[in-house]
Scaffold this motif. Sequence first.
Motif: not given
Length: 184
Positions: A35-45
């Motif tokens: 949950n923490k990892d997903i909330s902090e995702l910074n995906l490439p465009k």
Amino acid sequence: MIKLFKVKEKQREIAENANGRAPVKKQSAGELRLNKDISELNLPKTTTIAFPNGKDELMNFEVTIRPDEGYYRGGMFVFTFAVSPIYPHEAPKVKCKTKVYHPNIDLEGNVCLNILREDWKPVLNINTIVYGLHHLFTEPNHEDPLNHEAATVLRENPKQFESNVRRAMTGGYVGQTYFTKCTC
């Protein structure tokens, strides 16, 4: 003293059920970290994440990568992630659902990425894996292959490799193997 806490917890659970609410399912440490990892995702465009089984089942999801540079530019590649309840102490299981001609992804979808195997450490996260997968499409590695034939062609004849990738991505045969179209 411990028994008192158990009694109070049981009373709270009974009261919640009496109010018509379902008992709250406790999350595993892996679910909390995910949950923490997903909330902090910074995906490439060029990357998206989806939860085919809904947000209630976070431990299984898909990541789609659409490279905008390199040999695989214009393709669309879907990866499944299966995350263990003991995550981050165990790396997620990642498979490529899209059949791809790639030195680091075999025809069954297994992915050769060091951080998914021997170099996994609990400080790594989903974002790290996504960037690692993205990197495989911008810089395929012929030195650590799963698809040895593709690795040999990349090493010995990069122009032929590029032609094979294009043929595979637009739908066609490379050698005896048929690839379905995966271009956007």
